[in-house]
Design an enzyme around this catalytic site. Structure first.
Site, PDB file in Angstrom:
ATOM      1  N   ARG A  47       0.868  -1.186   0.000  1.00  0.00           N
ATOM      2  CA  ARG A  47       0.000   0.000   0.000  1.00  0.00           C
ATOM      3  C   ARG A  47       0.897   1.227   0.000  1.00  0.00           C
ATOM      4  O   ARG A  47       2.115   1.122   0.122  1.00  0.00           O
ATOM      5  CB  ARG A  47      -1.018  -0.009   1.154  1.00  0.00           C
ATOM      6  N   GLY A  48       0.255   2.399  -0.142  1.00  0.00           N
ATOM      7  CA  GLY A  48       1.033   3.627  -0.315  1.00  0.00           C
ATOM      8  C   GLY A  48       1.111   3.895  -1.813  1.00  0.00           C
ATOM      9  O   GLY A  48       1.432   2.981  -2.593  1.00  0.00           O
ATOM     10  N   ALA A  49       0.812   5.147  -2.203  1.00  0.00           N
ATOM     11  CA  ALA A  49       0.620   5.452  -3.624  1.00  0.00           C
ATOM     12  C   ALA A  49       1.806   5.049  -4.520  1.00  0.00           C
ATOM     13  O   ALA A  49       1.625   4.290  -5.491  1.00  0.00           O
ATOM     14  CB  ALA A  49       0.285   6.933  -3.771  1.00  0.00           C
ATOM     15  N   GLN A 196      -1.686   2.670   9.948  1.00  0.00           N
ATOM     16  CA  GLN A 196      -0.409   2.680   9.216  1.00  0.00           C
ATOM     17  C   GLN A 196       0.645   3.508   9.945  1.00  0.00           C
ATOM     18  O   GLN A 196       1.839   3.240   9.828  1.00  0.00           O
ATOM     19  CB  GLN A 196      -0.617   3.258   7.799  1.00  0.00           C
ATOM     20  N   ASP A 237      -1.822  10.831  -2.256  1.00  0.00           N
ATOM     21  CA  ASP A 237      -2.233   9.776  -3.182  1.00  0.00           C
ATOM     22  C   ASP A 237      -2.551  10.349  -4.553  1.00  0.00           C
ATOM     23  O   ASP A 237      -2.575   9.617  -5.556  1.00  0.00           O
ATOM     24  CB  ASP A 237      -3.445   9.036  -2.617  1.00  0.00           C
ATOM     25  N   ASN A 247      -5.188  12.637   0.311  1.00  0.00           N
ATOM     26  CA  ASN A 247      -4.300  11.789   1.120  1.00  0.00           C
ATOM     27  C   ASN A 247      -5.135  11.083   2.186  1.00  0.00           C
ATOM     28  O   ASN A 247      -6.360  11.258   2.264  1.00  0.00           O
ATOM     29  CB  ASN A 247      -3.182  12.640   1.742  1.00  0.00           C
TER      30      ASN A 247
END
Ligand code: MRU
Length: 347
Positions: A47-49, A196, A237, A247
């Site tokens: 995960r994470g853009a 997160q 994001d 975001n």
């Protein structure tokens, strides 16, 4: 920090850290299937853009190998379906950015199918390498706004684990930490519901010996009022040409609160996160399963039948943002003209 995702040349597989298990266990997923990569993105093993952008790029390379196509048309058909399969989360622009880039490369290639497959493998790896370079560059640019002794507050995880390596906010913190002889501190916001901040940001900064304090989402105003924070740095994001930043949920509230307390609010993101097409009203904010909020550690912590609203992201307008730190430089008080200007700098 280890690499979040890598391409294994020997076996032509993708290897990624399973982030759902961190920080209690470090497990990897190794796969040659683009569908398995799509599943990893969907269930947030990665995960994470920027990280899911890199995963999608490598997923497309796996799809090219898996297609066993004999003609370019068959290969392109297979890749177009793979792009749909890999786009399992709607908000981070990096996913579509990476799959579109891979498709364009395949469409433009004038070679035989086998060579196109190799070109796509190279392009998938290059997306990941570019990401590392962009993070390094963001970290360097950020030194003009981050001073020795700063206490930086961040939300979610925009560290190494949200990218291929180093991170966006991760780079800002790490480069300053190194430059100022360790004289940088971080406040990590827990980030309900998937934590997160608590699970990933605290873990990776502490691994690197960076002084890190965990707070819950509800404490943001208090730590600002108490004068504990010098600036906020968050990831993104998607950044629109208007300067709106999408975001992790909670970012907007943090930006409003920072403005009230006159605390600079920075966004760190690579150019691959800038979306020149979409208007603010058309951004799709991912809504996730209500059980993410109803259940903690496998147990209901509320009435199991309660209604839940669980948007994963929010949108912060440009008037709340002090500057956007990109790999091409810093955009102070972002607006349409400045975003267009910096966008022109893409090679
Ligand atoms: O739902 P997630 O964990 O994928 O959300 C991640 C974030 O919101 C990050 O802040 C963003 O992707 C920037 S990462 C460099």
């Amino acid at each position: 920090m280890f690499r979040t995702i890598e391409w294994l040349d020997d076996t032509r597989e993708v290897k990624l850290v399973d982030q759902t298990k961190l920080p209690l266990a470090t497990k990897h997923i190794v796969t040659s299937s683009h569908e398995r990569v799509a599943k990893s993105i969907k269930i947030m093993e990665i995960r994470g853009a920027p990280a899911i952008g890199a995963a999608a790029g490598m997923g497309m390379a796996l799809a090219a190998i898996e297609s066993k196509a004999k003609t370019k048309n068959n290969l392109l058909d297979f890749l177009r379906k793979a792009a749909v399969t890999l786009n399992t989360r709607p908000t981070a622009v990096n996913l579509t950015w990476a799959t579109t880039r891979m498709l364009r490369v395949a469409e433009a290639a004038e070679d035989g199918v086998d060579q196109i497959v190799e070109i796509l493998v190279g392009e998938g790896k290059e997306i990941a390498e570019e990401d590392v370079r962009m993070c390094q560059s963001m970290g360097k640019h950020a030194l003009s706004v981050i001073e020795s002794g700063f206490v930086i507050q961040t939300i979610c995880n925009a560290g190494s684990l949200a990218t291929v390596h180093l991170g966006t906010v991760g780079a800002v913190v790490r480069v300053a930490h190194e430059k100022y002889g360790g004289n940088i501190e971080v406040y990590a916001v827990e980030t309900r519901p998937r934590q997160q901040g608590a699970r990933l940001t605290v873990f990776e900064f502490m691994e690197d010996g960076i002084d890190t304090t965990l707070i819950t989402d509800g404490m943001i105003g208090t730590v600002f009022r108490e004068g504990r924070i010098d600036c906020c740095v968050v990831g993104a994001d998607r950044i629109l040409k208007t300067g709106h930043v999408i975001n992790k949920i909670g970012t907007y509230t943090m930006a409003i609160t920072a403005k009230f307390h006159k605390i600079p609010f920075y966004v760190a993101a690579p150019m691959s996160t800038i979306d020149m097409e979409t208007n603010p009203a058309d951004v799709v904010i991912e809504e996730r399963d209500g059980d993410e909020i109803r259940i903690i550690n496998g147990k209901y912590i509320t009435v199991p039948t309660t209604k839940v609203y669980n948007p994963a992201f929010d949108m912060t307008p440009p008037e709340l943002i002090t500057a956007i730190i990109t790999d091409k430089g810093i955009v102070e008080v972002p607006n349409k003209r400045k975003i267009l200007e910096i966008h022109k700098k893409i090679d």
